[in-house]
Design a protein around this motif. Structure first.
Motif, PDB file in Angstrom:
ATOM      1  N   UNK A 137       0.804  -1.181   0.025  1.00 48.67           N
ATOM      2  CA  UNK A 137      -0.009   0.037   0.094  1.00 48.67           C
ATOM      3  C   UNK A 137       0.909   1.297  -0.107  1.00 48.67           C
ATOM      4  N   UNK A 138       0.560   2.137  -0.963  1.00 49.90           N
ATOM      5  CA  UNK A 138       1.516   3.426  -1.014  1.00 49.90           C
ATOM      6  C   UNK A 138       2.711   3.292  -1.800  1.00 49.90           C
ATOM      7  N   UNK A 139       3.071   2.141  -2.186  1.00 44.05           N
ATOM      8  CA  UNK A 139       4.439   2.090  -2.894  1.00 44.05           C
ATOM      9  C   UNK A 139       4.451   2.704  -4.160  1.00 44.05           C
ATOM     10  N   UNK A 140       5.682   3.419  -4.230  1.00 46.77           N
ATOM     11  CA  UNK A 140       5.922   4.002  -5.461  1.00 46.77           C
ATOM     12  C   UNK A 140       7.415   3.605  -6.235  1.00 46.77           C
ATOM     13  N   UNK A 141       8.026   3.005  -5.434  1.00 47.94           N
ATOM     14  CA  UNK A 141       9.297   2.708  -5.583  1.00 47.94           C
ATOM     15  C   UNK A 141       9.771   1.237  -5.683  1.00 47.94           C
ATOM     16  N   UNK A 142       8.835   0.189  -6.265  1.00 47.73           N
ATOM     17  CA  UNK A 142       9.185  -1.137  -6.353  1.00 47.73           C
ATOM     18  C   UNK A 142       9.987  -1.581  -7.485  1.00 47.73           C
ATOM     19  N   UNK A 143      10.934  -2.066  -7.142  1.00 48.80           N
ATOM     20  CA  UNK A 143      11.939  -2.479  -8.201  1.00 48.80           C
ATOM     21  C   UNK A 143      11.925  -3.878  -8.516  1.00 48.80           C
ATOM     22  N   UNK A 144      12.712  -4.081  -9.756  1.00 51.48           N
ATOM     23  CA  UNK A 144      12.830  -5.634 -10.006  1.00 51.48           C
ATOM     24  C   UNK A 144      14.625  -6.092 -10.066  1.00 51.48           C
ATOM     25  N   UNK A 187      18.561 -22.024  -8.448  1.00 53.91           N
ATOM     26  CA  UNK A 187      17.030 -21.562  -8.916  1.00 53.91           C
ATOM     27  C   UNK A 187      17.043 -20.194  -9.238  1.00 53.91           C
ATOM     28  N   UNK A 188      16.167 -19.584 -10.011  1.00 53.58           N
ATOM     29  CA  UNK A 188      16.059 -18.203 -10.254  1.00 53.58           C
ATOM     30  C   UNK A 188      15.221 -17.438  -8.941  1.00 53.58           C
ATOM     31  N   UNK A 189      15.746 -16.404  -8.636  1.00 48.20           N
ATOM     32  CA  UNK A 189      15.221 -15.699  -7.494  1.00 48.20           C
ATOM     33  C   UNK A 189      14.825 -14.110  -8.032  1.00 48.20           C
ATOM     34  N   UNK A 190      13.872 -13.896  -7.909  1.00 44.90           N
ATOM     35  CA  UNK A 190      13.320 -12.333  -7.987  1.00 44.90           C
ATOM     36  C   UNK A 190      13.431 -11.664  -6.840  1.00 44.90           C
ATOM     37  N   UNK A 191      14.502 -10.977  -6.520  1.00 45.22           N
ATOM     38  CA  UNK A 191      14.615 -10.166  -5.309  1.00 45.22           C
ATOM     39  C   UNK A 191      13.953  -8.926  -5.617  1.00 45.22           C
ATOM     40  N   UNK A 192      12.468  -8.743  -5.473  1.00 44.61           N
ATOM     41  CA  UNK A 192      11.576  -7.558  -5.559  1.00 44.61           C
ATOM     42  C   UNK A 192      11.771  -6.691  -4.406  1.00 44.61           C
ATOM     43  N   UNK A 193      12.163  -5.311  -4.522  1.00 49.47           N
ATOM     44  CA  UNK A 193      12.701  -4.584  -3.687  1.00 49.47           C
ATOM     45  C   UNK A 193      11.723  -3.311  -3.704  1.00 49.47           C
ATOM     46  N   UNK A 194      11.211  -2.791  -2.362  1.00 46.49           N
ATOM     47  CA  UNK A 194      10.606  -1.441  -2.401  1.00 46.49           C
ATOM     48  C   UNK A 194      11.859  -0.435  -1.892  1.00 46.49           C
ATOM     49  N   UNK A 195      12.299   0.366  -2.723  1.00 48.83           N
ATOM     50  CA  UNK A 195      13.501   1.166  -2.445  1.00 48.83           C
ATOM     51  C   UNK A 195      13.245   2.140  -1.294  1.00 48.83           C
ATOM     52  N   UNK A 196      11.906   2.920  -1.292  1.00 49.16           N
ATOM     53  CA  UNK A 196      11.667   3.687  -0.120  1.00 49.16           C
ATOM     54  C   UNK A 196      11.996   3.148   1.061  1.00 49.16           C
ATOM     55  N   UNK A 197      11.390   1.935   1.205  1.00 44.65           N
ATOM     56  CA  UNK A 197      11.205   1.099   2.157  1.00 44.65           C
ATOM     57  C   UNK A 197      12.738   0.679   2.643  1.00 44.65           C
ATOM     58  N   UNK A 198      13.491   0.436   1.624  1.00 42.54           N
ATOM     59  CA  UNK A 198      14.944  -0.149   1.964  1.00 42.54           C
ATOM     60  C   UNK A 198      15.763   0.904   2.390  1.00 42.54           C
TER      61      UNK A 198
END
Length: 279
Positions: free
Chosen positions: A117-124, A152-163
Motif C-alpha cells: 500500500x502506497x508503494x511508489x518505488x518497487x523495483x525488479x 534456482x532463479x530468484x526475483x529479489x523484488x525491492x521497495x526502494x523507499x522502504x529499503x
C-alpha cells in the motif's frame, strides 16, 4: 534434474520437469521437495533411478509453486555485480554486503507481485539463487560448492523507499509478501555446472532492462557460501540470493519503478524463466 512443486497454494505436490517438457508428479515417490529431501543424498540418488517418463503427467493448467519448501532463511548479497555498482555510483565492496529477506516473501515463479500500500518505488532484480544441501559452518572457499545442492532463479523484488529512506537496514524493503518469487525449478548442481557462466536477464513490459552474466559477480558463489558460513550456520534448504546486475529501476536516469498492470519476465540460462504481473 529439474525439481519442482505444483498445485494451489497450500496444496502443493512434488514433481519434476521431464525431458519431453511435461510436468510429472512425484507424490508417489517422495513426500515433498523439502529440506529433509535436500539433506539426504540417498533420496536424490533413488529419484535418479526412476524413469521420469514413467511418472504421471500433470494435466491441465499447472500452477508452479516455489520449487522446494522448508526454507529456514533467505540470505541476500547486495551490490554484487561490477556493472550494478557502477550504475549506482558506489565503490566496489571490499566484503560481501549481507541482508536477510523474510521467508514470508516467498511465492511461485508465475504468481503476481502485490505492491505494498502506497508503494511508489518497487523495483525488479533478477538473481541467481543458491540452495544449500549440507550444513556449512566456517567452510573454506575450496570446499564451499560441495555444500550446494542446486540453483534456482530468484526475483529479489525491492521497495526502494522502504529499503533506503526509512532508516535501519535493507530488510524492510525486501520482505513484503510476494517479494521473493523463486523457480520455476530447483536444478541440481550437477546439471547446472559452472555457476559463474550463466546468462541472466529481466524485461519489463517487453523492454529489456537487465542483460548480463553471473561471470560479472564481484564475489563468486564459492566465496559467498564460504563468507556467509563464517557468520551463521547454513543448513539444508537455506537460500542465498547472490545479487543483481545493472539495469534496475533505481539505477536508471530518470529512475523507473513498477506500476500496477505491468508484466515482468526474467530468466537465467539452464534455470528457466519467470513471469509476474504487478497488481
Amino acid at each position: 534434474m529439474k525439481l519442482l512443486r505444483h498445485g494451489a497454494a497450500g496444496a502443493e505436490r512434488p514433481g519434476l520437469l521431464a525431458a519431453d517438457g511435461t510436468v510429472r508428479d512425484l507424490s508417489g515417490v517422495v513426500a515433498d521437495i523439502d529440506a529433509a529431501f535436500i539433506a539426504d543424498p540417498a533420496r536424490l540418488d533413488a529419484l535418479k533411478a526412476v524413469d521420469p517418463l514413467s511418472l504421471p503427467v500433470v494435466e491441465g493448467e499447472v500452477r508452479l509453486a516455489p520449487p522446494f519448501t522448508g526454507i529456514g532463511k533467505i540470505v541476500g548479497v547486495g551490490l554484487n555485480y561490477h556493472d550494478h555498482a557502477r550504475e549506482c555510483g558506489l565503490p566496489i565492496p571490499e566484503e560481501p554486503i549481507l541482508f536477510m529477506k523474510a521467508t514470508t516473501s516467498l511465492c511461485g515463479p508465475f504468481d503476481a507481485i502485490r505492491l505494498p500500500e502506497g508503494s511508489e518505488k518497487t523495483d525488479w532484480e533478477v538473481e541467481l539463487g543458491v540452495v544449500i544441501g549440507t550444513t556449512a559452518r566456517k567452510v573454506s572457499e575450496a570446499d564451499a560448492l560441495g555444500h550446494v545442492f542446486g540453483y534456482c532463479i530468484a526475483h529479489d523484488v525491492s521497495e526502494r523507499a522502504h529499503q533506503l529512506e526509512h532508516g535501519g537496514q535493507w530488510t524492510k524493503g525486501k520482505s513484503h509478501d510476494t517479494f521473493c518469487p523463486i523457480g520455476p525449478w530447483l536444478v541440481t548442481a550437477d546439471e547446472v555446472g559452472d555457476p559463474q557462466a550463466l546468462d541472466l536477464w529481466c524485461a519489463v513490459d517487453g523492454e529489456m532492462r537487465q542483460n548480463s552474466s553471473t561471470g560479472d559477480m564481484i564475489f563468486k558463489v564459492a566465496e559467498i557460501v564460504s563468507y556467509v558460513s563464517r557468520f551463521m550456520t547454513l543448513e539444508p534448504g537455506d537460500l542465498i540470493i547472490t545479487g543483481t546486475p545493472a539495469g534496475v529501476g533505481l539505477g536508471l536516469k530518470p529512475q523507473v519503478y513498477l506500476a500496477r498492470g505491468q508484466e515482468v519476465r526474467l530468466g537465467i540460462a539452464r534455470l528457466g524463466e519467470q513471469r509476474q504481473s504487478v497488481v
